[in-house]
Every structure is written in C-alpha cells, then in structure tokens.
Design a protein around this motif. Structure first.
Motif, PDB file in Angstrom:
ATOM      1  N   SER A  47      -4.001  -2.962   8.369  1.00  0.00           N
ATOM      2  CA  SER A  47      -4.291  -1.584   8.763  1.00  0.00           C
ATOM      3  C   SER A  47      -2.978  -0.852   8.974  1.00  0.00           C
ATOM      4  CB  SER A  47      -5.145  -1.531  10.034  1.00  0.00           C
ATOM      5  OG  SER A  47      -4.437  -2.079  11.133  1.00  0.00           O
ATOM      6  N   PHE A  48      -3.054   0.462   8.889  1.00  0.00           N
ATOM      7  CA  PHE A  48      -1.856   1.292   9.035  1.00  0.00           C
ATOM      8  C   PHE A  48      -2.280   2.652   9.559  1.00  0.00           C
ATOM      9  CE2 PHE A  48       0.717   4.695   7.064  1.00  0.00           C
ATOM     10  CZ  PHE A  48       1.969   4.408   7.598  1.00  0.00           C
ATOM     11  N   SER A  49      -1.492   3.222  10.450  1.00  0.00           N
ATOM     12  CA  SER A  49      -1.765   4.556  10.969  1.00  0.00           C
ATOM     13  C   SER A  49      -0.440   5.254  11.270  1.00  0.00           C
ATOM     14  CB  SER A  49      -2.608   4.482  12.248  1.00  0.00           C
ATOM     15  OG  SER A  49      -2.853   5.771  12.764  1.00  0.00           O
ATOM     16  N   ALA A  75       3.811   8.872   4.135  1.00  0.00           N
ATOM     17  CA  ALA A  75       2.811   7.951   4.687  1.00  0.00           C
ATOM     18  C   ALA A  75       1.918   7.398   3.586  1.00  0.00           C
ATOM     19  CB  ALA A  75       1.973   8.665   5.743  1.00  0.00           C
ATOM     20  N   LEU A  76       1.546   8.237   2.628  1.00  0.00           N
ATOM     21  CA  LEU A  76       0.698   7.780   1.523  1.00  0.00           C
ATOM     22  C   LEU A  76       1.407   6.725   0.677  1.00  0.00           C
ATOM     23  CD1 LEU A  76      -0.952  11.131   0.359  1.00  0.00           C
ATOM     24  CD2 LEU A  76      -2.037   9.253   1.609  1.00  0.00           C
ATOM     25  N   ALA A  80       0.013   3.125  -0.327  1.00  0.00           N
ATOM     26  CA  ALA A  80      -0.070   2.658  -1.710  1.00  0.00           C
ATOM     27  C   ALA A  80       0.595   1.302  -1.871  1.00  0.00           C
ATOM     28  CB  ALA A  80       0.576   3.682  -2.642  1.00  0.00           C
ATOM     29  N   ASP A  81       1.729   1.092  -1.213  1.00  0.00           N
ATOM     30  CA  ASP A  81       2.417  -0.203  -1.274  1.00  0.00           C
ATOM     31  C   ASP A  81       1.535  -1.304  -0.704  1.00  0.00           C
ATOM     32  OD1 ASP A  81       4.637   0.928  -2.437  1.00  0.00           O
ATOM     33  OD2 ASP A  81       5.782   1.106  -0.562  1.00  0.00           O
ATOM     34  N   THR A  85       0.007  -4.553  -2.470  1.00  0.00           N
ATOM     35  CA  THR A  85       0.348  -5.877  -1.939  1.00  0.00           C
ATOM     36  C   THR A  85      -0.887  -6.760  -1.796  1.00  0.00           C
ATOM     37  OG1 THR A  85       2.286  -5.051  -0.751  1.00  0.00           O
ATOM     38  CG2 THR A  85       1.311  -7.099   0.058  1.00  0.00           C
ATOM     39  N   TYR A  86      -1.980  -6.164  -1.320  1.00  0.00           N
ATOM     40  CA  TYR A  86      -3.206  -6.945  -1.118  1.00  0.00           C
ATOM     41  C   TYR A  86      -4.126  -6.920  -2.332  1.00  0.00           C
ATOM     42  CZ  TYR A  86      -1.942  -7.557   3.755  1.00  0.00           C
ATOM     43  OH  TYR A  86      -1.297  -7.931   4.912  1.00  0.00           O
ATOM     44  N   ARG A  87      -3.639  -6.359  -3.431  1.00  0.00           N
ATOM     45  CA  ARG A  87      -4.378  -6.347  -4.700  1.00  0.00           C
ATOM     46  C   ARG A  87      -5.820  -5.869  -4.481  1.00  0.00           C
ATOM     47  NH1 ARG A  87      -3.959 -12.157  -6.943  1.00  0.00           N
ATOM     48  NH2 ARG A  87      -4.810 -11.185  -8.826  1.00  0.00           N
TER      49      ARG A  87
END
Length: 331
Positions: A47-49, A75-76, A80-81, A85-87
């Motif tokens: 997760s990311f915020s 932030a976008l 996207a990275d 990364t988690y395909r």
C-alpha cells in the motif's frame, strides 16, 4: 497502464491474479495492491499513500495548478513502479472531486497516461458514493438495522444510508455534498480558530439539513437502530486520538468502535487548539493541522442530523470498494 492478464495459459496453471487499485483524491493519492483469498476476502501485499493536495486552488481558479499536477505525477510514478514490481494483472485507477471540478483536468489525465502509464477514470459523484459504500459495508454492525456511512474528502463529502434488507445491506440513499476539508479551508482563508470552526459548523449544518430532508422522503432514520460509519483522514485521526495512540496505527483504528460523545469532546478540544498544538498531536501532525478543523466541523454537523450513539471507524473506502468489484468480476 491498462488492465491485463489472462486467466489461463495453455498447458499451465493460471497465475494467481494481483489486483491494483489507485484512488486519486483532492488531497491524497492512495494505492492498494492485493491478492484474493479463498474466503472471498483479500490479502494486502502493498500500500502507498501520499498527500498531494491536487485540489489546491481549484475553488478559486477553476483549474489544477501546475505545482499540484507536478506533485501528483510524482506520486503516480511511485504507484506505477509498485504496480510493475508486483506484476499486477488487474488495475483500476480513479480520480474524484478535484478532477470533476477542474476545467483542465484533461491535462493531468493525458500526462498521467503518457508520462506515467496510468489511465485515470474520473468518477461521477454517484459512482464515488457507490464505491465508498461497497468498501465500508462489511463493517456495519450486525446488531443494527443499518448505518449512515460518511466519507469526508478533500473536495466533497459523501453521505450514504445503508439499511439491512433480510441478510443483505442495500443503499437507500447516497448524496454527495461538494464540500471537503480543502475546499472549505480555501473558501474561508485565515487561522483555524474556534470562531472559524463555529462558522464552518453552521454552514455545514445547513448543507446537511437538505441531505437529511432528502433521506426523510424515503423513510424515517432511527438513530437508535443505526450507527455512524466514518471513513476519511478526519475520522481516522479522531479515532487514533481517542485510542490514545502516540502515532497513527491502521490496524488499531480500522473497524474500531467509539462513543460519539467521546469523539465530539475531542472535536471540541481540537477546535480550541492553535495550529501548533494540533500539529503536536501524534495522529495529526503538521500536514493535517489545518485541515483537521473543517473535517471536525463536518463530522459535528453530520452527527447533529444523524445523532447515533456509536461510531465505527473504517480505514478503508474507495480502494476496497474497487477491489471487491474487481474480484467479483474475476470470479
């Protein structure tokens, strides 16, 4: 970045799906990446915020500023990275009130697609309310007939009345009020004093009177048989303070129950603080020190019209709603 991934490959077991959902709000950019579990729930793998304040100045100019667009694109790119990364095999990215209001929203959408590889869909107010309800509905207490779900955002506040119909929760009425913590703070610039809090509270009390009147046309709302269910930075912050947390911990806040009277006492205390005192609160911090006051005023106005004794707090909402919809479609 478009939705992809085949369910099966000839001669091989299909790869488990990885769902990525992104919510670009007026104040925050949030990402959730998850995989489905056998019980119909999901397991969060990342997760990311980040606070981007995309809607900063939109109320005055009618446009997204270049600075806000730059912050948001940065932030976008992080999102996207992580998606790569988690395909992630199934991706959905949405934008809300700031992009609904800004005349130049297309500039951001085009740059997000060309520079970052993320396709953003701007939700209607009704679509946003529907997703908020889907994300929070699992937290409606079993001993209640339903709940008034509210989502205090940066540019709008959603109020959704959910009621139990046999064994299922259904939306009776969902209304979006185009007022959030950023739009209110910018509409009435100046220090967030108790007098300012009272002015915002009075304004929001009037706005939500119309919402309650619309709901009354459907049926009477019984506060003894319903509870409040809040999701937003405001209400999760208030819950963290009520729990005595020195810093915010999602696992302790999400799904927590609170007496509404206790939260209102905390609101009253915060309304009397100056900005530095608010910033010193571990669950508030300097980034929320200004915006917590209009959020508190919105919550107080909501409680005045829907005076339920209990409040349940959800650190979930649009992203979880998108995840549930995507998993249902996948199955």
């Amino acid at each position: 970045m478009t939705e992809g991934g085949k369910k099966r490959r000839r001669g091989r077991l299909r790869r488990p799906p990885v769902f990525a959902v992104l919510d670009l709000g007026t104040n925050n950019c949030r990402l959730l990446i998850a995989t489905p579990k056998r019980d119909g729930e999901f397991h969060v793998v990342d997760s990311f915020s980040r606070i981007v304040r995309l809607g900063e100045g939109v109320g005055q100019t009618g446009n997204l500023s270049e600075a806000a667009i730059t912050r948001t694109l940065a932030a976008l790119k992080v999102c996207a990275d992580r998606i790569r990364t988690y395909r992630s095999t199934h991706i959905r990215a949405i934008a809300t009130e700031a992009c609904r209001r800004a005349a130049n929203a297309r500039v951001l959408l085009d740059r997000a697609r060309s520079e970052v590889g993320i396709d953003l869909k701007v939700l209607t107010a009704d679509e946003e309310a529907h997703l908020a309800a889907a994300g929070c509905a699992p937290l409606i207490g079993r001993r209640y007939d339903g709940a008034l779900i509210f989502d205090i955002g940066g540019g709008s506040t959603e109020a959704i009345w959910m009621h139990r119909d046999k064994d299922r929760m259904k939306v009776r009425k969902a209304i979006s009020v185009p007022a959030g913590v950023i739009t209110i703070a910018e509409h009435q610039p100046g220090p967030m004093t108790r007098a300012r809090y009272q002015k915002i509270f009075s304004d929001m009390l009037e706005r939500f009177a119309d919402v309650r009147a619309e709901m009354n046309k459907i049926a009477a709302f019984d506060p003894a048989r319903h509870h409040l269910l809040g999701t937003s930075g405001t209400v999760t912050t208030l819950a963290g303070i009520a729990l005595g947390l020195p810093r915010y911990v999602r696992a302790k806040v999400d799904a927590s129950w609170h007496d509404s009277a206790t939260i209102l006492r905390i609101v009253d205390t915060i309304a009397g603080f100056d900005q530095q005192q608010r910033a010193n609160l571990g669950c508030v911090g300097p980034e929320r020190a200004e915006l917590i006051v209009p959020g508190c005023a919105i919550f107080s106005a909501i409680h005045a019209h829907w005076p339920c004794a209990e409040l349940r707090v959800a650190d979930r909402g649009l992203r979880e709603g998108m995840l549930r919809e995507m998993m249902d479609e996948y199955r």
